[in-house]
Design a protein around this motif. Sequence first.
Motif, PDB file in Angstrom:
ATOM      1  N   UNK A 121      38.847   6.839   5.641  1.00  0.00           N
ATOM      2  CA  UNK A 121      38.335   8.203   5.762  1.00  0.00           C
ATOM      3  C   UNK A 121      38.092   8.604   7.217  1.00  0.00           C
ATOM      4  N   UNK A 122      37.520   7.679   8.004  1.00  0.00           N
ATOM      5  CA  UNK A 122      37.170   8.046   9.372  1.00  0.00           C
ATOM      6  C   UNK A 122      38.254   7.625  10.359  1.00  0.00           C
ATOM      7  N   UNK A 123      39.290   6.998   9.846  1.00  0.00           N
ATOM      8  CA  UNK A 123      40.421   6.679  10.706  1.00  0.00           C
ATOM      9  C   UNK A 123      40.226   5.410  11.511  1.00  0.00           C
ATOM     10  N   UNK A 124      41.283   5.076  12.252  1.00  0.00           N
ATOM     11  CA  UNK A 124      41.274   3.898  13.103  1.00  0.00           C
ATOM     12  C   UNK A 124      40.663   4.299  14.431  1.00  0.00           C
ATOM     13  N   UNK A 141      28.327  -7.616  17.521  1.00  0.00           N
ATOM     14  CA  UNK A 141      29.044  -7.018  16.395  1.00  0.00           C
ATOM     15  C   UNK A 141      30.203  -6.116  16.832  1.00  0.00           C
ATOM     16  N   UNK A 142      30.090  -5.553  18.030  1.00  0.00           N
ATOM     17  CA  UNK A 142      31.148  -4.663  18.523  1.00  0.00           C
ATOM     18  C   UNK A 142      32.509  -5.344  18.428  1.00  0.00           C
ATOM     19  N   UNK A 143      32.524  -6.677  18.659  1.00  0.00           N
ATOM     20  CA  UNK A 143      33.804  -7.397  18.687  1.00  0.00           C
ATOM     21  C   UNK A 143      34.558  -7.283  17.366  1.00  0.00           C
ATOM     22  N   UNK A 144      33.810  -7.113  16.251  1.00  0.00           N
ATOM     23  CA  UNK A 144      34.476  -7.019  14.949  1.00  0.00           C
ATOM     24  C   UNK A 144      35.338  -5.759  14.878  1.00  0.00           C
ATOM     25  N   UNK A 145      35.058  -4.804  15.777  1.00  0.00           N
ATOM     26  CA  UNK A 145      35.867  -3.591  15.833  1.00  0.00           C
ATOM     27  C   UNK A 145      37.348  -3.830  16.027  1.00  0.00           C
ATOM     28  N   UNK A 146      37.763  -5.042  16.378  1.00  0.00           N
ATOM     29  CA  UNK A 146      39.199  -5.301  16.548  1.00  0.00           C
ATOM     30  C   UNK A 146      39.979  -4.966  15.290  1.00  0.00           C
ATOM     31  N   UNK A 147      39.355  -5.071  14.111  1.00  0.00           N
ATOM     32  CA  UNK A 147      40.123  -4.780  12.890  1.00  0.00           C
ATOM     33  C   UNK A 147      40.596  -3.339  12.867  1.00  0.00           C
ATOM     34  N   UNK A 148      39.859  -2.447  13.557  1.00  0.00           N
ATOM     35  CA  UNK A 148      40.349  -1.072  13.641  1.00  0.00           C
ATOM     36  C   UNK A 148      40.795  -0.754  15.072  1.00  0.00           C
ATOM     37  N   UNK A 149      41.044  -1.807  15.836  1.00  0.00           N
ATOM     38  CA  UNK A 149      41.642  -1.614  17.156  1.00  0.00           C
ATOM     39  C   UNK A 149      40.708  -1.082  18.210  1.00  0.00           C
ATOM     40  N   UNK A 150      39.379  -1.197  18.000  1.00  0.00           N
ATOM     41  CA  UNK A 150      38.461  -0.660  18.994  1.00  0.00           C
ATOM     42  C   UNK A 150      37.252  -1.582  19.098  1.00  0.00           C
TER      43      UNK A 150
END
Lengths: 253, 229
Positions: free
Chosen positions: B85-88, B161-170
Amino acid sequence: MDIVNDALTWFNDPLNWTGKNGVVELTEAHLRVTLYAVLLAAVVALPAGVWLGHARRGGTLGVVVANTTRALPTLALLTLFASAGLFGNTATVLACAIFAVPPLLTNTVTGLGDVDRDVVDAARGLGMSSGRRLREVELPLAVPLVAAGVRTAVVQVLATVPLAALVGGQSLGTIVVTGFALQNYGQVLAGGILVAGLCLIAEGVLAVAQHLLTPRGLRESSTPSRGWRRQRGEPSAVAVGAPSGSNSSMPGA
Amino acid sequence: MLRADSPPNPWFSWQYVERNRDDIATYLGQHVSLTLEAVVIALVVALPLAALAHTRPRFAAPVLGTAGVLYTIPSLALFALLAPYTGIGRVTVLIGLVVYALLVLIRNILVGLQGVDPAVTDAARGMGYGRARMLVQVELPQALPSIVAGLRVATVTTVALVTVGVVVGYGGLGQLMFRGFRSNYHAEIMTATILCLVLALVADVAIVLLAKAVMPWSRSARMLAETSA
């Protein structure tokens, strides 16, 4: 709601459930990795915690361990272990075990260390040896907190294992990561629902298990030592320090 | 792995840092701005919710319960539920980070508010303070040590936790970790890991110093140590 429909379609495809990398196999892998990681962490953390708590030492150590691991990203450990030559789920088990140590260790140390000194003194006065005091007095009183630690550790590991899919580990997270790679957002959503569902169910089941494990006399309040003292009407020094809910029951308020 | 066959692949390499300075700075900047934004938004959302739970106790259970359920959802799953819904990209990561910081903050603010000495609130009531004025001028300042303790935990957790953002490329520095893993470049993973730890430490110290400046009264240091333990 195209994506929801895609997710439903994905759920409805029997091929996604059975066979290689199906939901059943991945759930099994997920649970197996969680079990190994928690067991590994428990083998290290529980004896250490019992020893430190019984000796009434190690309060600060627990805080330091907890704070350090909080700052260390899971992804960092996973990528470090995976590229250091540990393949597949070995890296996952090790990394998750490291993150499961703090809740187990701190809760065990606090659980044993917070046992009322008067109770321990009374046991000593009855002629109990150190080992018997530990087994028959301190451990039973510490059960609620230790159980809470195990519950936190299990849920946390269940939630961490999916990340390992990024470095080639097998779990329900694989569905999500593959979905992202294929840009199949129905599958991503389905995987997210499965992972979230597993964790929420585990949390619920463990909450019940924790309740059943707690000796009946300690069930009244979630913070055993404090509630226990209050029941005995210990003077106001404790009641003033108690943070929540106790204000209304204070005799002088 | 045979050493003779493979080129050197050290875990620490200053050369890597020098050659990729711009890259590292970009991802570090992304990491810092995501953390800051998430913690500030979470605090802005948590304060009124905690105040509501405190002044209207029947809302306490639903507020804490909802935050608890959201907190139980694994980060990967949450990103997976949001991404369609909120995109990558940035927005998805940001929402996830805010959601996870909420529980710690609400809980700590609430504990702080409930721990205010009843004699103090009694005195304020006696001086004619209304509910709102009491909350803002008496209870919140008294709850600051607990709020700061929550802020520290939330910030340090968010940095990780920010590092988990890799799944959405950020994922800030997580991007470097993941890239290092993909290309089997040890120094890249290690550098990003160390930067993450340093960032968490710096943020933690910054909050403590800021708290000392905001709360010059005497008990602050001791209270901080107690509530974080």
